[in-house]
Motif scaffolding. Sequence first.
Motif, PDB file in Angstrom:
ATOM      1  N   SER A  86      39.669  26.862  44.072  1.00 10.92           N
ATOM      2  CA  SER A  86      39.068  27.904  44.916  1.00 10.92           C
ATOM      3  C   SER A  86      39.957  29.136  44.943  1.00 10.92           C
ATOM      4  O   SER A  86      41.192  29.023  44.971  1.00 10.92           O
ATOM      5  CB  SER A  86      38.867  27.386  46.339  1.00 10.92           C
ATOM      6  OG  SER A  86      37.950  26.329  46.369  1.00 10.92           O
ATOM      7  N   THR A  87      39.289  30.282  44.954  1.00 13.94           N
ATOM      8  CA  THR A  87      39.988  31.551  45.085  1.00 13.94           C
ATOM      9  C   THR A  87      39.304  32.377  46.167  1.00 13.94           C
ATOM     10  O   THR A  87      38.088  32.256  46.392  1.00 13.94           O
ATOM     11  CB  THR A  87      40.001  32.344  43.768  1.00 13.94           C
ATOM     12  OG1 THR A  87      38.651  32.497  43.309  1.00 13.94           O
ATOM     13  CG2 THR A  87      40.810  31.623  42.706  1.00 13.94           C
ATOM     14  N   PHE A  88      40.078  33.206  46.810  1.00 14.83           N
ATOM     15  CA  PHE A  88      39.577  34.072  47.862  1.00 14.83           C
ATOM     16  C   PHE A  88      40.117  35.480  47.609  1.00 14.83           C
ATOM     17  O   PHE A  88      41.264  35.633  47.205  1.00 14.83           O
ATOM     18  CB  PHE A  88      40.047  33.587  49.239  1.00 14.83           C
ATOM     19  CG  PHE A  88      39.698  32.160  49.527  1.00 14.83           C
ATOM     20  CD1 PHE A  88      40.575  31.140  49.196  1.00 14.83           C
ATOM     21  CD2 PHE A  88      38.483  31.838  50.106  1.00 14.83           C
ATOM     22  CE1 PHE A  88      40.256  29.802  49.449  1.00 14.83           C
ATOM     23  CE2 PHE A  88      38.154  30.520  50.369  1.00 14.83           C
ATOM     24  CZ  PHE A  88      39.042  29.504  50.043  1.00 14.83           C
ATOM     25  N   TYR A  89      39.265  36.452  47.839  1.00 12.14           N
ATOM     26  CA  TYR A  89      39.657  37.842  47.631  1.00 12.14           C
ATOM     27  C   TYR A  89      39.252  38.678  48.839  1.00 12.14           C
ATOM     28  O   TYR A  89      38.173  38.486  49.400  1.00 12.14           O
ATOM     29  CB  TYR A  89      38.966  38.419  46.387  1.00 12.14           C
ATOM     30  CG  TYR A  89      39.356  37.748  45.101  1.00 12.14           C
ATOM     31  CD1 TYR A  89      38.634  36.670  44.609  1.00 12.14           C
ATOM     32  CD2 TYR A  89      40.457  38.186  44.364  1.00 12.14           C
ATOM     33  CE1 TYR A  89      38.994  36.039  43.440  1.00 12.14           C
ATOM     34  CE2 TYR A  89      40.822  37.560  43.183  1.00 12.14           C
ATOM     35  CZ  TYR A  89      40.084  36.487  42.739  1.00 12.14           C
ATOM     36  OH  TYR A  89      40.448  35.860  41.561  1.00 12.14           O
ATOM     37  N   ALA A  90      40.115  39.610  49.190  1.00 14.38           N
ATOM     38  CA  ALA A  90      39.714  40.618  50.159  1.00 14.38           C
ATOM     39  C   ALA A  90      38.549  41.401  49.557  1.00 14.38           C
ATOM     40  O   ALA A  90      38.516  41.638  48.346  1.00 14.38           O
ATOM     41  CB  ALA A  90      40.888  41.549  50.447  1.00 14.38           C
ATOM     42  N   ASP A  91      37.608  41.776  50.387  1.00 14.41           N
ATOM     43  CA  ASP A  91      36.421  42.474  49.886  1.00 14.41           C
ATOM     44  C   ASP A  91      36.786  43.703  49.069  1.00 14.41           C
ATOM     45  O   ASP A  91      36.170  43.987  48.034  1.00 14.41           O
ATOM     46  CB  ASP A  91      35.515  42.885  51.057  1.00 14.41           C
ATOM     47  CG  ASP A  91      34.742  41.712  51.629  1.00 14.41           C
ATOM     48  OD1 ASP A  91      34.219  41.855  52.749  1.00 14.41           O
ATOM     49  OD2 ASP A  91      34.667  40.667  50.959  1.00 14.41           O
ATOM     50  N   SER A  92      37.789  44.415  49.516  1.00 14.31           N
ATOM     51  CA  SER A  92      38.179  45.654  48.829  1.00 14.31           C
ATOM     52  C   SER A  92      38.822  45.390  47.477  1.00 14.31           C
ATOM     53  O   SER A  92      38.994  46.306  46.680  1.00 14.31           O
ATOM     54  CB  SER A  92      39.138  46.457  49.704  1.00 14.31           C
ATOM     55  OG  SER A  92      40.315  45.707  49.964  1.00 14.31           O
ATOM     56  N   MET A  93      39.182  44.123  47.220  1.00 17.40           N
ATOM     57  CA  MET A  93      39.866  43.774  45.973  1.00 17.40           C
ATOM     58  C   MET A  93      38.950  43.060  44.979  1.00 17.40           C
ATOM     59  O   MET A  93      39.354  42.776  43.850  1.00 17.40           O
ATOM     60  CB  MET A  93      41.061  42.858  46.274  1.00 17.40           C
ATOM     61  CG  MET A  93      42.025  43.413  47.291  1.00 17.40           C
ATOM     62  SD  MET A  93      42.823  44.923  46.701  1.00 17.40           S
ATOM     63  CE  MET A  93      43.806  45.330  48.138  1.00 17.40           C
ATOM     64  N   LYS A  94      37.741  42.760  45.395  1.00 23.75           N
ATOM     65  CA  LYS A  94      36.842  42.023  44.509  1.00 23.75           C
ATOM     66  C   LYS A  94      36.426  42.907  43.339  1.00 23.75           C
ATOM     67  O   LYS A  94      36.116  44.074  43.506  1.00 23.75           O
ATOM     68  CB  LYS A  94      35.608  41.559  45.283  1.00 23.75           C
ATOM     69  CG  LYS A  94      35.906  40.455  46.274  1.00 23.75           C
ATOM     70  CD  LYS A  94      34.667  40.068  47.050  1.00 23.75           C
ATOM     71  CE  LYS A  94      34.991  38.951  48.052  1.00 23.75           C
ATOM     72  NZ  LYS A  94      33.827  38.604  48.890  1.00 23.75           N
TER      73      LYS A  94
END
Length: 126
Positions: free
Chosen positions: A56-64
């Motif tokens: 699993s990976t997670f990204y800040a919206d601004s970094m997607k």
Amino acid sequence: VQLQASGGGLVQAGGSLRLSCAGSGFSLDDYAIAWFRQAPGKEREGISCITSSGRSTFYADSMKGRFTTSRDNANTTVFLLIDSLKPEDTAVYYCAANSICRLQVGVPDPNKYPYWGQGTLVTVSS
């Protein structure tokens, strides 16, 4: 637990850069790894987090879209690939570890990661 981020440098806008985060004195595959950056005069900003398994990976919206985090097959190194670099990406980039990804409203929370690397400087020229 010691982490070391590397791979920073001077790059032209539009280019790509792959940062690496390696661990010493412990097994990196026991930890989730988050990436942060801090530009001059600004607060530290969460970018991404990848779980210890890498599933699993997670990204800040601004970094997607332009940022991709991954782990190598041996799970000894975590990467952050930055595409289409912009001058505003200029910052010191840090990796940090915790047992799980600790997020605040979907963004890695820098206050929740006890182990940090020393940072690597990325400078993007226009």
